[in-house]
Design a protein around this motif. Structure first.
Motif, short mmCIF file in Angstrom:
data_model
loop_
_atom_site.label_atom_id
_atom_site.label_comp_id
_atom_site.label_asym_id
_atom_site.label_seq_id
_atom_site.Cartn_x
_atom_site.Cartn_y
_atom_site.Cartn_z
N LEU A 169 6.04 21.19 78.30
CA LEU A 169 4.89 21.43 78.74
C LEU A 169 4.74 20.58 79.90
CD1 LEU A 169 1.67 23.33 76.31
CD2 LEU A 169 3.43 24.18 77.46
N SER A 170 4.12 19.26 80.15
CA SER A 170 4.12 18.76 81.54
C SER A 170 5.44 18.54 81.50
CB SER A 170 4.64 16.86 80.52
OG SER A 170 5.50 16.13 79.86
N LEU A 171 6.77 18.41 81.54
CA LEU A 171 8.37 18.88 82.09
C LEU A 171 8.19 20.65 82.83
CD1 LEU A 171 10.67 17.33 79.89
CD2 LEU A 171 9.25 16.25 81.58
N LEU A 172 7.85 21.28 82.06
CA LEU A 172 7.38 22.70 82.75
C LEU A 172 6.61 23.12 84.33
CD1 LEU A 172 8.71 24.86 81.45
CD2 LEU A 172 6.35 26.25 80.72
N SER A 173 5.69 21.57 83.91
CA SER A 173 5.04 22.32 85.45
C SER A 173 5.74 21.50 86.15
CB SER A 173 3.56 20.89 84.83
OG SER A 173 3.75 20.14 84.01
N VAL A 174 6.13 20.31 85.86
CA VAL A 174 7.40 18.99 86.82
C VAL A 174 7.79 21.07 88.18
CG1 VAL A 174 9.10 17.67 87.74
CG2 VAL A 174 6.73 16.94 86.36
N ALA A 175 8.55 21.35 86.34
CA ALA A 175 9.66 22.51 87.26
C ALA A 175 8.62 23.62 87.87
CB ALA A 175 10.74 22.96 85.86
N SER A 234 -0.45 15.48 83.28
CA SER A 234 1.05 15.82 82.89
C SER A 234 1.77 14.30 82.95
CB SER A 234 1.93 16.24 84.08
OG SER A 234 1.65 17.64 84.67
N LEU A 235 1.58 13.24 83.54
CA LEU A 235 1.40 12.09 83.20
C LEU A 235 1.82 11.44 81.96
CD1 LEU A 235 3.67 9.30 84.12
CD2 LEU A 235 1.36 9.13 86.34
#
Lengths: 446, 181
Positions: free
Chosen positions: A216-222, A251-252
């Motif tokens: 989920l956190s990587l998705l927000s970065v993407a 997210s971090l």
């Protein structure tokens, strides 16, 4: 001589000599470092030189093959260096936290201690349990190195300096690191030891549940950068002049905390909880086989530093210093800073219990990450309406920081786990449930 | 005779990585070992997708099959008794080999009838994009949006169903506390 003794007394002389020599040493290091950094500022020149050199003497395929092999060797040697130096750094720093000296006997400052450890581990006998599945038992210590090294591929060290510059970089790292889960399970199962099996089962359960907040956190970065390529994510942060870690602190935090669970670092090193299951999935491994598991854990900690650096801390950029210092030095510096933070956490925090960890993942991290993801998605839609992000992105960053703090307060006060538990389950002593008399009814395992 | 270019060499290697473990799955007695070989076979399939320049599908294969489905199978295998011993050969050996031969015949027919150059990386190279993720994303959220949403609803129902099956009623807890006293 008497005058000399009056000005510089014995201990004072040694003191000043030490200070001056340290200053001279630092000066020499800075000057030499400057010249070396100008010489090796752009390492892509060297790889281009090697590629052209081979291309003149053979065909394209062979040149491509050779340069890719050399690049892979570069990454592997860097990881090897990290494994050697990292164990020394970790032991020394933790010793400083615990007011000890740490390893200081082998070589200057104990720098050769990792080599001595490795030689000692290699000399030890490899014990294989008699009832273990011997083929499966010997595969995991070697196989677990594959994901740990493959995941270094798309890391952007500097501009034009990333081994696998692929469009699916984030997914690639995520997919490759998920291959450790079955390997750990095979290590635990093939040992034919109850503690090893329990350790591997809980490790697998924890890894599977913590992959969701990470994704989920990587998705927000993407969605905010619009790409899955590591280099482009770093460049996005520099063109919009904001670190993604500032823009989305939750997210971090999610990525960092959940990744410590993935790589078995304190405070989430449930796989090797000595007080509960002796040593975890690698209990039956001895000598260098156990050493390989330890080495992979250490290498993964540094890999986490590199991932956090490139995704959230703007990679090789550092307020314009990257024009004077080689960018990959800045990148490695940030990576080491994250690694030192991990060591700090290890020295400071106790270990969570298994149920606490699972509750935290499923009842706190996942719902809050979903909320955070939706907020960021709305912000991205607003940002996409404008040509340049401008000052709006800083307003959103401020909002996100307050949202982060607010969500923590709300979730700990209102939606805490205790509210949904009808009655608190208190641990019972053996005497309360009938003591040893009750245990007589239980059938013996043997 | 096939010309041994770098592409063909990698294709042969990936095919071997896919097929040899797949044979091993059928012939190895230990269920755990066959599971390990299954993961290796999945990785080989991911390599084949890379050779077709389908980067997203290759990563998805690695992520979903080698990383997640294998874990699911691990837990399923753990529930079977005698995982590593006494797994005798199947009684239906002749029937299975007949089926395998028929399937091979079908595959040979398919390969000879269809023009496979239309379906491999050559067809992709003619198209004008270098990033399959964007194409897949626009197709999934554009042309095939209904199928995509239906699949997600189906998965949601499966999730809720699994939770409702596994969830224990509150009376179970009471029994445990009474037993312990």
């Amino acid at each position: 001589m008497s005058f000399f003794n009056q000005v510089f007394k014995g201990p004072q002389l040694a003191y000043y000599f030490k200070k001056i020599s340290i200053a001279v040493f630092i000066f020499i290091v800075i000057v030499a470092g400057y010249f070396f950094s100008q010489l090796f500022f752009d390492l892509s020149k060297f790889s281009q030189f090697i590629f052209d050199f081979v291309l003149q003497r053979s065909n394209y395929n062979f040149a491509y093959f050779t340069s890719s092999i050399i690049g892979a060797l570069g990454i592997i040697s860097f990881v090897g260096l990290v494994l050697l130096v990292g164990s020394w750094v970790e032991r020394r720093v933790i010793a400083k936290f615990q007011i000890r000296v740490g390893p200081n006997r082998v070589g200057p400052f104990g720098l050769l201690q990792p080599i001595a450890d490795a030689i000692k581990l290699m000399q030890k006998e490899v014990l294989v349990p008699a009832i273990a599945d011997k083929t499966l038992f010997l595969i995991p210590p070697v196989a677990i190195f594959l994901p740990a090294i493959l995941a270094w591929g798309p890391i952007p060290w500097a501009p034009n300096m990333s081994y696998l510059n692929i469009n699916v970089g984030i997914l690639y790292v995520f997919a490759v690191s998920s291959l450790t889960v079955p390997i750990i399970f095979f290590a635990g199962w093939s040992s034919m030891n109850h503690y090893a099996l329990l350790g591997s089962m809980r490790t697998v359960a924890m890894m599977v549940s913590y992959e969701i907040p990470i994704s989920l956190s990587l998705l927000s970065v993407a969605i905010i950068t619009g790409t899955l390529n590591f280099s482009e994510i770093v460049l996005w942060q520099s063109t919009n002049s904001i670190w993604l870690g500032l823009f989305m602190p939750f997210s971090l935090f999610t990525f960092f905390f959940a990744s410590t669970a993935e790589i078995n670092r304190t405070p989430n090193d449930i796989a090797e909880a000595e007080s509960e299951i002796v040593a975890g999935y690698h209990i039956e491994y001895s000598g260098m086989k156990a050493g390989l598991f330890m080495a992979v854990e250490l290498g993964n900690a540094v890999l986490l530093g590199a991932l956090v650096t490139s995704l959230f801390l703007n990679g090789w950029f550092l307020f314009g210093i990257e024009k004077f210092v080689p960018p990959y030095i800045i990148f490695i510096g940030k990576t080491v800073a994250i690694y030192l933070l991990l060591i700090w956490l290890r020295a400071t925090f106790p270990r969570f219990r298994l149920d606490q960890l699972m509750n935290f993942a499923w009842k706190t991290l996942i719902p809050v990450s979903i909320i955070n993801f939706f907020v960021i998605a709305i912000e991205v839609t607003i940002l996409n309406q404008f040509q340049s992000t401008g000052i709006l992105i800083y307003i959103f960053a401020l909002f996100n920081i307050f949202l982060f703090l607010g969500l923590i307060v709300v979730w700990s006060k209102i939606f805490s786990v205790d509210k949904f538990q009808p009655e608190k389950i208190q641990p019972k002593f053996a005497g309360e449930i009938g003591g040893l008399e009750a245990m007589k009814g239980v059938k013996s395992v043997d | 005779m096939i010309e041994l270019t770098a592409y063909n060499f990698s294709f042969i290697m990936m095919t071997l990585i896919t097929i040899l473990p797949a044979l091993g799955i059928a012939f190895v007695n230990s269920l755990m070992r066959s599971l390990l070989l299954l993961i290796l076979s999945f990785i080989g399939v991911a390599g084949l997708f890379v050779l077709l320049s389908a980067d997203f599908i290759a990563i998805a294969q690695l992520l979903i099959y080698a990383g997640s489905i294998s874990i699911l199978l691990l837990f399923a295998v753990m529930l079977t008794p005698e995982i590593s011993i006494n797994n005798e050969n199947s009684k239906y050996f002749l029937l299975a080999s007949l089926g395998a031969i028929l399937f091979l015949y079908l595959m040979i027919l398919l390969i000879t009838i269809f023009d496979l150059n239309q379906l491999t990386g050559n067809a992709l190279n003619k198209l004008d994009f270098d990033n399959t993720i964007e194409q897949i994303g626009t197709l999934l959220l554009g042309k095939y949006i209904i199928a995509f949403e239906l699949a997600s609803v189906l998965l949601l129902f499966a999730l809720i169903g699994a939770i409702s099956i596994v969830r224990s009623s509150e009376s179970d807890f009471d029994v445990k506390i009474k037993d312990s006293k």
